[in-house]
Motif scaffolding. Structure first.
Motif, mmCIF file in Angstrom:
data_model
loop_
_atom_site.group_PDB
_atom_site.id
_atom_site.type_symbol
_atom_site.label_atom_id
_atom_site.label_comp_id
_atom_site.label_asym_id
_atom_site.label_seq_id
_atom_site.Cartn_x
_atom_site.Cartn_y
_atom_site.Cartn_z
ATOM 1 N N GLY A 1 9.492 15.827 13.992
ATOM 2 C CA GLY A 1 10.492 14.858 13.535
ATOM 3 C C GLY A 1 10.202 14.409 12.109
ATOM 4 N N PRO A 2 11.244 14.016 11.365
ATOM 5 C CA PRO A 2 11.080 13.593 9.972
ATOM 6 C C PRO A 2 10.494 12.180 9.896
ATOM 7 N N LEU A 3 9.209 12.082 9.623
ATOM 8 C CA LEU A 3 8.541 10.780 9.597
ATOM 9 C C LEU A 3 9.144 9.834 8.567
ATOM 10 N N SER A 4 9.714 10.367 7.512
ATOM 11 C CA SER A 4 10.324 9.527 6.476
ATOM 12 C C SER A 4 11.473 8.685 7.030
ATOM 13 N N GLN A 5 12.019 9.076 8.163
ATOM 14 C CA GLN A 5 13.123 8.328 8.772
ATOM 15 C C GLN A 5 12.635 7.335 9.827
ATOM 16 N N GLY A 6 11.310 7.240 9.999
ATOM 17 C CA GLY A 6 10.734 6.346 10.986
ATOM 18 C C GLY A 6 10.603 4.920 10.479
ATOM 19 N N ILE A 7 10.248 4.024 11.389
ATOM 20 C CA ILE A 7 10.045 2.615 11.061
ATOM 21 C C ILE A 7 8.565 2.382 10.783
ATOM 22 N N ILE A 8 8.290 1.746 9.650
ATOM 23 C CA ILE A 8 6.917 1.430 9.266
ATOM 24 C C ILE A 8 6.538 0.101 9.885
ATOM 25 N N HIS A 9 5.374 0.086 10.524
ATOM 26 C CA HIS A 9 4.829 -1.151 11.089
ATOM 27 C C HIS A 9 3.358 -1.206 10.729
ATOM 28 N N ALA B 1 0.855 -1.189 0.000
ATOM 29 C CA ALA B 1 0.000 0.000 0.000
ATOM 30 C C ALA B 1 0.893 1.242 0.000
ATOM 31 N N VAL B 2 0.425 2.324 -0.610
ATOM 32 C CA VAL B 2 1.201 3.563 -0.710
ATOM 33 C C VAL B 2 0.420 4.690 -0.034
ATOM 34 N N PHE B 3 1.113 5.469 0.786
ATOM 35 C CA PHE B 3 0.522 6.598 1.508
ATOM 36 C C PHE B 3 1.463 7.787 1.399
ATOM 37 N N ALA B 4 0.927 8.993 1.581
ATOM 38 C CA ALA B 4 1.753 10.204 1.572
ATOM 39 C C ALA B 4 1.300 11.127 2.702
ATOM 40 N N LEU B 5 2.280 11.649 3.417
ATOM 41 C CA LEU B 5 2.051 12.578 4.527
ATOM 42 C C LEU B 5 3.043 13.729 4.413
ATOM 43 N N VAL B 6 2.698 14.857 5.007
ATOM 44 C CA VAL B 6 3.698 15.904 5.189
ATOM 45 C C VAL B 6 4.786 15.292 6.079
ATOM 46 N N ASN B 7 6.031 15.534 5.771
ATOM 47 C CA ASN B 7 7.150 14.861 6.434
ATOM 48 C C ASN B 7 7.500 15.500 7.781
ATOM 49 N N ARG B 8 6.511 15.541 8.684
ATOM 50 C CA ARG B 8 6.803 16.058 10.026
ATOM 51 C C ARG B 8 5.797 15.495 11.027
ATOM 52 N N CYS B 9 6.317 15.066 12.133
ATOM 53 C CA CYS B 9 5.484 14.544 13.212
ATOM 54 C C CYS B 9 4.741 15.708 13.867
ATOM 55 N N LEU C 1 12.028 10.548 16.490
ATOM 56 C CA LEU C 1 12.445 11.342 17.643
ATOM 57 C C LEU C 1 11.933 10.796 18.972
ATOM 58 N N HIS C 2 10.628 10.550 19.056
ATOM 59 C CA HIS C 2 10.045 10.143 20.337
ATOM 60 C C HIS C 2 9.129 8.938 20.215
ATOM 61 N N ASN C 3 9.210 8.225 19.086
ATOM 62 C CA ASN C 3 8.494 6.972 18.873
ATOM 63 C C ASN C 3 6.973 7.113 18.839
ATOM 64 N N TRP C 4 6.460 8.303 18.553
ATOM 65 C CA TRP C 4 5.012 8.435 18.369
ATOM 66 C C TRP C 4 4.607 7.599 17.159
ATOM 67 N N LYS D 1 -2.746 6.270 7.045
ATOM 68 C CA LYS D 1 -4.010 6.543 6.347
ATOM 69 C C LYS D 1 -4.605 7.888 6.747
ATOM 70 N N THR D 2 -4.596 8.199 8.053
ATOM 71 C CA THR D 2 -5.283 9.403 8.534
ATOM 72 C C THR D 2 -4.339 10.512 8.991
ATOM 73 N N GLY D 3 -3.094 10.187 9.281
ATOM 74 C CA GLY D 3 -2.150 11.155 9.827
ATOM 75 C C GLY D 3 -2.296 11.356 11.329
ATOM 76 N N GLN D 4 -3.291 10.703 11.941
ATOM 77 C CA GLN D 4 -3.554 10.853 13.379
ATOM 78 C C GLN D 4 -2.518 10.118 14.217
ATOM 79 N N ALA D 5 -2.121 10.738 15.324
ATOM 80 C CA ALA D 5 -1.294 10.052 16.315
ATOM 81 C C ALA D 5 -2.142 8.943 16.928
ATOM 82 N N GLU D 6 -1.530 7.819 17.203
ATOM 83 C CA GLU D 6 -2.262 6.670 17.729
ATOM 84 C C GLU D 6 -1.959 6.482 19.211
ATOM 85 N N GLY D 7 -2.826 5.748 19.886
ATOM 86 C CA GLY D 7 -2.645 5.505 21.308
ATOM 87 C C GLY D 7 -2.995 6.741 22.107
#
Length: 113
Positions: free
Chosen positions: A53-61, A40-48, A69-72, A77-83
């Motif tokens: 923090g640069p989301l492009s450098q994060g780990i996809i799960h 699947a392909v998604f696109a977001l503005v590259n900032r948490c 930066l802080h593991n948020w 799909k939505t760009g929403q912070a989870e948890g």
């Protein structure tokens, strides 16, 4: 290369599985384009939304990315912070056509406003 209101950013195989690439947009914000393990392909503005923090450098799960930066955890799909975390990163419409990834140019400019 533009196709209508869509910006062609290249072939899907240039984005690694469970990886991303960034796209600078003139007059807009840098966009991170993600490809998940299930292709699947998604696109977001590259900032948490937390500390930018640069989301492009994060780990996809699954269909989320962990901010480096802080593991948020941010929904791709939505760009929403989870948890328990709160905040939202702007999403950008993206599609794959004939093996090429296209992002909505108008949305990239609106995200910068």
């Amino acid at each position: 290369m533009f196709t209508g209101d869509w910006l062609d950013i290249g072939p899907i195989d240039q984005i690694p599985l469970r990886g991303s690439r960034t796209v600078p947009v003139a007059g807009g914000e840098e966009i991170a384009v993600f490809r998940t393990g299930d292709n699947a392909v998604f696109a977001l503005v590259n900032r948490c939304p937390h500390k930018h923090g640069p989301l492009s450098q994060g780990i996809i799960h699954g269909h989320s990315v962990a901010c480096p930066l802080h593991n948020w955890s941010i929904s791709l799909k939505t760009g929403q912070a989870e948890g328990a975390d709160k905040g939202c990163t702007p999403t950008v419409p993206v599609k794959v056509d004939a093996g090429r990834v296209l992002i909505c140019r108008a949305a990239t400019l609106a995200a910068a406003a």
